[in-house]
Design a protein around this motif. Structure first.
Motif: not given
Length: 315
Positions: A97, A126, A128, A134, A137-138, A141-145
């Motif tokens: 991601a 993935r 984004s 943003h 923040e991602w 939080s670990g939402k993206i690599d």
């Protein structure tokens, strides 16, 4: 010799990171009583108090702080070791991601997706898009690599690698500026100080601080009519000759190619920005995400050549 279960260590690090039994239990997916019992067993095994329990959560003792610090390093090293063992000699696989700012996304998203599909068939990509806030923040939080960012990050929490240097232009509707130079395709240049006379639509200073900082340092009050984060809507407004904007060639590439928008060089001073690949420090790097990252400068180099982008890769 004291025997320590890695699961106990994982539980304790989760508690140290979150500060409450309930949050830690939710993070690792176990019941609160089970976590409390595991913590009590750990303290008994080590014969030392690790946390102080209070109405508002937990507080680490000195011993607990030491265990949390080295526990994080142990878990990180184990994750990295297992990841290396799992993929050593094998194909890159799994979800990657990434987060992209709108400008680079304009030239990178589709070519990267197509290249990954062909060269890394076991990788699911993935992508984004978002502003700097943003993306950070991602990342946190670990939402993206990893993400590509121009500014906003600090080197304390993130590992940063320079990627691409771009020139920023004043962008105009083609019929709202003197005709372009036939040799360069660029409109007649404008001095930075004269930007104060131009009605602008720009992202907020939080999302694009460089232009605001340059204006302040040159004692210029820019005439910003609208703050707008959407690149597409900004380009539409500019193409209707309702205002001007400032962006990179990459961000405006489709509109310049179809002669809806014109790039106008800014001089005295010019504006250049550097894009960086940014990863959260202390997060393990998978073989798959590293493989995707290595494709990015290759694709950007091809885009620079193919479209004559006013940009250069940073060595």
């Amino acid at each position: 010799m004291i025997s320590l279960d890695l699961r106990q260590l994982e539980y304790f690090v989760a508690l140290a990171d979150t500060g409450t039994i309930s949050s830690a239990a939710s993070r690792i997916g176990i019941a609160q009583p089970s976590l409390s019992e595991a913590l009590a067993r750990l303290e008994h095994q080590l014969d030392v108090q690790l946390v102080l329990r209070g109405a508002r959560g937990t507080q680490l003792t000195e011993a607990g702080a030491v265990l949390a610090k080295y526990g994080r390093e142990i878990l990180k090293n184990i994750d990295a070791t297992l990841e290396k063992v799992r993929h050593e000699g094998g194909d890159a696989r799994g979800l990657v991601a990434i987060g992209l700012p709108q400008g680079i996304a304009s030239v990178l998203t589709v070519p990267l997706a197509e290249t990954v599909q062909v060269e890394l068939p076991l990788v699911k990509l993935r992508i984004s898009e978002g502003g700097a806030g943003h993306l950070l923040e991602w990342l946190a939080s670990g939402k993206i690599d990893f993400a590509i960012l121009y500014y906003g990050f600090d080197n304390t929490d993130f590992d940063v690698q320079p990627l691409l240097e771009e020139e920023l232009f004043l962008v105009s509707a083609v019929d709202n500026w003197p005709p372009a130079d036939k040799r360069t395709g660029l409109g007649q240049s404008i001095e930075f100080k004269d930007l104060k006379e131009i009605p602008l639509v720009l992202p907020s200073p939080l999302q694009c601080p460089l232009v605001d900082q340059l204006a302040r340092s040159n004692s210029i009050q820019l005439d910003i009519k609208v703050e707008m984060e959407s690149l597409q809507q900004t380009a539409l407004m500019v193409s209707r000759a309702s205002a001007y904007t400032i962006m990179s060639h990459a961000a405006a590439i489709d509109y310049v190619a179809t002669q809806q928008l014109l790039l106008v060089p800014i001089v005295n001073p010019g504006i250049r920005v550097t894009a960086h690949i940014v990863r959260k420090r202390n997060r393990s790097v998978t073989r798959a995400s590293l493989s995707v990252q290595r494709l990015i400068p290759v694709i950007l180099k091809e885009m620079i050549t193919r479209h004559g982008l006013n940009a250069r890769l940073v060595d």
